[in-house]
Design an enzyme around this catalytic site. Structure first.
Site, short mmCIF file in Angstrom:
data_model
loop_
_atom_site.label_atom_id
_atom_site.label_comp_id
_atom_site.label_asym_id
_atom_site.label_seq_id
_atom_site.Cartn_x
_atom_site.Cartn_y
_atom_site.Cartn_z
N TYR A 1 -13.14 -2.79 11.17
CA TYR A 1 -11.74 -1.80 10.91
C TYR A 1 -10.90 -2.14 12.20
O TYR A 1 -9.83 -2.54 12.28
CB TYR A 1 -12.06 -0.46 10.55
CG TYR A 1 -10.78 0.07 10.37
CD1 TYR A 1 -9.87 -0.23 8.98
CD2 TYR A 1 -10.16 1.09 11.16
CE1 TYR A 1 -8.63 0.70 8.68
CE2 TYR A 1 -8.96 1.75 11.11
CZ TYR A 1 -8.22 1.42 9.94
OH TYR A 1 -7.26 2.11 9.60
N LYS B 1 -7.69 -4.19 13.01
CA LYS B 1 -6.42 -3.52 13.55
C LYS B 1 -5.87 -3.92 14.85
O LYS B 1 -4.66 -3.94 15.28
CB LYS B 1 -6.63 -2.15 13.31
CG LYS B 1 -6.70 -1.45 12.04
CD LYS B 1 -5.42 -1.66 11.43
CE LYS B 1 -5.66 -1.11 10.03
NZ LYS B 1 -4.27 -1.23 9.25
N SER C 1 1.32 3.57 -2.59
CA SER C 1 0.97 4.72 -3.42
C SER C 1 0.46 5.83 -2.91
O SER C 1 0.13 6.83 -3.91
CB SER C 1 -0.10 4.22 -4.32
OG SER C 1 -1.18 3.87 -3.94
N ARG C 2 -0.01 6.07 -1.79
CA ARG C 2 -0.50 7.16 -1.12
C ARG C 2 -0.34 7.13 0.36
O ARG C 2 -0.13 6.20 1.13
CB ARG C 2 -2.00 7.50 -1.70
CG ARG C 2 -2.93 6.25 -0.96
CD ARG C 2 -4.05 6.32 -1.85
NE ARG C 2 -5.13 5.42 -1.35
CZ ARG C 2 -6.26 5.32 -1.11
NH1 ARG C 2 -6.74 6.69 -0.64
NH2 ARG C 2 -6.98 4.42 -0.66
N GLY D 1 0.78 -1.20 0.01
CA GLY D 1 0.07 -0.03 -0.21
C GLY D 1 0.77 1.27 0.19
O GLY D 1 0.68 2.02 0.83
N ASN E 1 1.50 -2.04 5.31
CA ASN E 1 0.78 -0.92 5.60
C ASN E 1 -0.54 -0.93 4.74
O ASN E 1 -1.51 -0.10 5.43
CB ASN E 1 1.64 0.29 5.06
CG ASN E 1 0.74 1.62 4.81
OD1 ASN E 1 0.38 2.21 5.73
ND2 ASN E 1 0.38 2.04 3.66
#
Length: 247
Positions: free
Chosen positions: A152, A156, A16-17, A14, A87
């Site tokens: 979520y 996590k 790219s941003r 992950g 990530n």
């Protein structure tokens, strides 16, 4: 700390941003050979790859065969993976009573199962060389209750427990595992949070501001460095004091 990671091979999922992009940029800036994955944002991935001199690879967190093939490709090109940063993640918020089972499974499969798949694939080369570092990125949502984020938050929280157990398994073989727990960070993901929710959380943050992706990335790099060689199985919270005041 210039070139501290020179010739180290780093894989960031992950990348790219947001936080992932900052991690890629900082590792590359210190001489590392960086590979990073992305799911669907090809233009963003190309931009990051060109800016950092890194390699972008499209990969689905839920596809074990592709993950294994990606790790094998990197090990063939670069001989081994020294540092893995798990990530990549996703959200699909809804109150539990209204949440479709598919949304629960998608978030769990992407976030915690994805971290397991990447770790399982990458640790083979680390264990063979008896050295390496795995850093998993969780969230304060796994530490405090957040309405509408049961999937979520559960994923996590599971990442933190996974990290501790994995550290106990492979730590004695020379591979360090730790977790970084960001709070409210200025990313595309938090940009979608309703303004009223942001305001309420800002009031709880001791430093009275949201964090920057680079501030989280700096902790990731520290945990991957030789300076953190005695840190194992720990959960480092980067939230500006949010959880220190009870969340």
């Amino acid at each position: 700390m210039a070139d501290e990671f020179k010739d180290k091979v780093v894989l960031v999922t992950g990348g790219s941003r947001g936080i992932g992009e900052a991690v890629v940029s900082q590792f590359a800036g210190q001489g590392a050979r960086v590979y990073f994955t992305y799911h669907s944002r090809a233009e963003d991935a190309q931009r990051v790859a060109e800016a950092c001199g890194s390699t972008a690879i499209q990969c689905d967190q839920r596809d074990e065969e592709t993950i294994t093939a990606t790790v094998e490709r990197i090990c063939k090109e670069a001989e081994q993976i020294d540092i893995l940063v798990n990530n990549a993640g996703t959200t699909s918020d809804q109150f539990a009573m209204l949440m479709p089972s598919a949304d629960w499974m998608k978030v769990m499969d992407t976030n915690i199962n994805g971290a397991f798949r990447w770790s399982k694939a990458a640790m083979r080369s680390m264990l063979m060389s008896r050295q390496g570092t795995i850093i998993n990125v969780a969230s304060v949502s796994g530490l405090v209750g957040v309405g509408g984020q049961t999937n979520y938050s559960a994923s996590k929280g599971a990442i933190m427990a996974f990290s501790r157990s994995l550290a106990a398994e492979i730590g004695p073989k020379g591979v360090r595992v730790n977790t970084v727990v960001p709070g409210f960070i200025e990313t595309d993901m938090t940009a979608r949070v309703p303004r009223e929710v942001k305001r309420k959380n800002l009031d709880k943050i001791t430093v009275k501001r949201f964090g920057k992706p680079g501030e989280v990335a700096a902790v990731v790099l520290f945990l991957a460095s030789d300076a953190a060689s005695y840190i194992m199985g720990q959960t480092i919270v980067v939230d500006g004091g949010l959880t220190a005041t009870g969340g």
